[in-house]
Design a protein around this motif. Sequence first.
Motif, PDB file in Angstrom:
ATOM      1  N   MET A   1      44.806  39.799  32.338  1.00 21.30           N
ATOM      2  CA  MET A   1      44.715  40.432  31.025  1.00 21.30           C
ATOM      3  C   MET A   1      45.914  41.334  30.756  1.00 21.30           C
ATOM      4  SD  MET A   1      40.647  41.119  30.661  1.00 21.30           S
ATOM      5  CE  MET A   1      40.516  41.616  32.381  1.00 21.30           C
ATOM      6  N   ILE A   2      46.675  41.635  31.836  1.00 23.88           N
ATOM      7  CA  ILE A   2      47.993  42.240  31.636  1.00 23.88           C
ATOM      8  C   ILE A   2      48.994  41.104  31.797  1.00 23.88           C
ATOM      9  CG2 ILE A   2      49.723  43.791  32.608  1.00 23.88           C
ATOM     10  CD1 ILE A   2      47.581  45.776  33.225  1.00 23.88           C
ATOM     11  N   ALA A   3      49.822  40.892  30.768  1.00 21.25           N
ATOM     12  CA  ALA A   3      50.726  39.739  30.758  1.00 21.25           C
ATOM     13  C   ALA A   3      51.755  39.838  31.886  1.00 21.25           C
ATOM     14  CB  ALA A   3      51.430  39.640  29.410  1.00 21.25           C
ATOM     15  N   GLN A   4      51.960  38.722  32.583  1.00 23.27           N
ATOM     16  CA  GLN A   4      52.926  38.683  33.680  1.00 23.27           C
ATOM     17  C   GLN A   4      54.288  38.283  33.120  1.00 23.27           C
ATOM     18  OE1 GLN A   4      52.115  39.842  36.791  1.00 23.27           O
ATOM     19  NE2 GLN A   4      50.306  40.404  35.594  1.00 23.27           N
ATOM     20  N   THR A   5      54.944  39.242  32.522  1.00 24.16           N
ATOM     21  CA  THR A   5      56.222  38.995  31.860  1.00 24.16           C
ATOM     22  C   THR A   5      57.373  39.075  32.863  1.00 24.16           C
ATOM     23  OG1 THR A   5      55.957  41.299  31.180  1.00 24.16           O
ATOM     24  CG2 THR A   5      55.611  39.638  29.510  1.00 24.16           C
ATOM     25  N   PRO A   6      58.503  38.401  32.550  1.00 19.52           N
ATOM     26  CA  PRO A   6      59.677  38.451  33.439  1.00 19.52           C
ATOM     27  C   PRO A   6      60.393  39.792  33.285  1.00 19.52           C
ATOM     28  CG  PRO A   6      60.197  37.241  31.443  1.00 19.52           C
ATOM     29  CD  PRO A   6      58.735  37.586  31.363  1.00 19.52           C
ATOM     30  N   PRO A   7      61.417  40.053  34.092  1.00 20.99           N
ATOM     31  CA  PRO A   7      62.173  41.300  33.924  1.00 20.99           C
ATOM     32  C   PRO A   7      62.772  41.393  32.516  1.00 20.99           C
ATOM     33  CG  PRO A   7      62.769  40.210  35.985  1.00 20.99           C
ATOM     34  CD  PRO A   7      61.919  39.250  35.224  1.00 20.99           C
ATOM     35  N   PRO A   8      62.825  42.600  31.917  1.00 17.91           N
ATOM     36  CA  PRO A   8      63.430  42.770  30.601  1.00 17.91           C
ATOM     37  C   PRO A   8      64.917  42.420  30.655  1.00 17.91           C
ATOM     38  CG  PRO A   8      62.163  44.710  31.255  1.00 17.91           C
ATOM     39  CD  PRO A   8      62.294  43.849  32.466  1.00 17.91           C
ATOM     40  N   PRO A   9      65.543  42.138  29.503  1.00 18.24           N
ATOM     41  CA  PRO A   9      64.958  42.236  28.164  1.00 18.24           C
ATOM     42  C   PRO A   9      64.187  40.990  27.734  1.00 18.24           C
ATOM     43  CG  PRO A   9      67.268  41.653  27.980  1.00 18.24           C
ATOM     44  CD  PRO A   9      66.982  41.829  29.455  1.00 18.24           C
ATOM     45  N   TYR A  10      63.159  41.228  26.910  1.00 15.54           N
ATOM     46  CA  TYR A  10      62.438  40.160  26.207  1.00 15.54           C
ATOM     47  C   TYR A  10      61.868  40.801  24.943  1.00 15.54           C
ATOM     48  CZ  TYR A  10      58.637  42.262  29.002  1.00 15.54           C
ATOM     49  OH  TYR A  10      57.770  43.133  29.608  1.00 15.54           O
ATOM     50  N   TYR A  11      61.070  40.088  24.185  1.00 19.03           N
ATOM     51  CA  TYR A  11      60.606  40.620  22.902  1.00 19.03           C
ATOM     52  C   TYR A  11      59.094  40.764  22.851  1.00 19.03           C
ATOM     53  CZ  TYR A  11      65.271  40.486  21.084  1.00 19.03           C
ATOM     54  OH  TYR A  11      66.595  40.752  20.891  1.00 19.03           O
ATOM     55  N   CYS A  96      59.775  44.123  18.431  1.00 19.35           N
ATOM     56  CA  CYS A  96      60.395  45.064  19.371  1.00 19.35           C
ATOM     57  C   CYS A  96      61.157  44.328  20.467  1.00 19.35           C
ATOM     58  CB  CYS A  96      59.334  45.899  20.088  1.00 19.35           C
ATOM     59  SG  CYS A  96      58.079  46.623  19.033  1.00 19.35           S
ATOM     60  N   LYS A  97      62.210  44.965  20.931  1.00 19.10           N
ATOM     61  CA  LYS A  97      62.910  44.481  22.112  1.00 19.10           C
ATOM     62  C   LYS A  97      62.456  45.318  23.309  1.00 19.10           C
ATOM     63  CE  LYS A  97      67.535  43.444  23.793  1.00 19.10           C
ATOM     64  NZ  LYS A  97      68.972  43.524  23.462  1.00 19.10           N
ATOM     65  N   VAL A  98      61.882  44.672  24.309  1.00 12.87           N
ATOM     66  CA  VAL A  98      61.437  45.395  25.505  1.00 12.87           C
ATOM     67  C   VAL A  98      62.647  45.658  26.382  1.00 12.87           C
ATOM     68  CG1 VAL A  98      59.903  45.391  27.497  1.00 12.87           C
ATOM     69  CG2 VAL A  98      59.181  44.275  25.377  1.00 12.87           C
ATOM     70  N   GLU A  99      62.931  46.922  26.613  1.00 13.29           N
ATOM     71  CA  GLU A  99      64.142  47.279  27.355  1.00 13.29           C
ATOM     72  C   GLU A  99      63.857  47.586  28.821  1.00 13.29           C
ATOM     73  OE1 GLU A  99      66.055  50.351  25.044  1.00 13.29           O
ATOM     74  OE2 GLU A  99      66.758  48.868  23.586  1.00 13.29           O
TER      75      GLU A  99
ATOM     76  N   TYR B  11      61.436  53.911  18.668  1.00 11.96           N
ATOM     77  CA  TYR B  11      61.010  53.409  19.974  1.00 11.96           C
ATOM     78  C   TYR B  11      59.489  53.376  20.110  1.00 11.96           C
ATOM     79  CZ  TYR B  11      65.746  53.178  21.556  1.00 11.96           C
ATOM     80  OH  TYR B  11      67.054  52.814  21.700  1.00 11.96           O
ATOM     81  N   ALA B  12      59.019  52.432  20.907  1.00 14.09           N
ATOM     82  CA  ALA B  12      57.592  52.300  21.181  1.00 14.09           C
ATOM     83  C   ALA B  12      57.369  52.247  22.684  1.00 14.09           C
ATOM     84  CB  ALA B  12      57.048  51.017  20.538  1.00 14.09           C
ATOM     85  N   ILE B  95      58.828  49.956  27.624  1.00 13.81           N
ATOM     86  CA  ILE B  95      59.638  50.767  26.715  1.00 13.81           C
ATOM     87  C   ILE B  95      60.377  49.813  25.785  1.00 13.81           C
ATOM     88  CG2 ILE B  95      61.380  52.580  26.538  1.00 13.81           C
ATOM     89  CD1 ILE B  95      59.031  53.396  28.310  1.00 13.81           C
ATOM     90  N   CYS B  96      60.141  49.955  24.491  1.00  9.05           N
ATOM     91  CA  CYS B  96      60.648  48.981  23.512  1.00  9.05           C
ATOM     92  C   CYS B  96      61.401  49.665  22.383  1.00  9.05           C
ATOM     93  CB  CYS B  96      59.488  48.228  22.857  1.00  9.05           C
ATOM     94  SG  CYS B  96      58.239  47.591  23.974  1.00  9.05           S
TER      95      CYS B  96
END
Lengths: 104, 104
Positions: A1-11, A96-99, B11-12, B95-96
């Motif tokens: 339920m918490i998304a397994q996202t790759p290392p940033p950056p992504y959107y 948003c861009k995830v940094e 920022y978000a 952090i976005c």
Amino acid sequence: MIAQTPPPPYYAVVFTSLRSDIDNGYSSMAMYMEELAREQPGFLGVESSRDEAVGITVSYCDSLESIKAWKANMQHTVAQERGRAEWYTGYKTRICKVERDYEF
Amino acid sequence: MIAQTPPPPYYAVVFTSLRSDIDNGYSSMAMYMEELAREQPGFLGVESSRDEAVGITVSYCDSLESIKAWKANMQHTVAQERGRAEWYTGYKTRICKVERDYEF
């Protein structure tokens, strides 16, 4: 339920909605939309929480191009129009861009 | 309940958590943390939704500097440590940079 996202950056697309009292088909449509999202090129994951008043859905994508394609998706548009009329009293979408990210 | 944020960019901080069954003081601490957030320089707004399994809180700030200051805030840190131990079985913070938004 918490998304397994790759290392940033992504959107991330943060969709915050105020629910109306009407639930006519909302739940099944929401599940269908999530299925469609998962099929989109560039889809990275989705997180969602909904209480009586507020719903927040965060969808993660690899690029702005993926987000645009998703927006243009006809079936998604249909759900948006219906959402506007029936399910929500208001909503806000933020692209948003995830940094950075960190977890536990 | 939908944050009235200024035009982007801003920022978000997207905080997604999996709740444990323990609610010992969680609600009052969450409200206290939100009060503290509102007092932070650069605070723009907060949106929150919580169901039985997942909680999503999105805090909006004017800059990365505001986010760093908030993170360093002692009382916040205390709540984070306690959250790690008691209230959450897992969480992820992202952090976005908000690049675009639209609403209804």
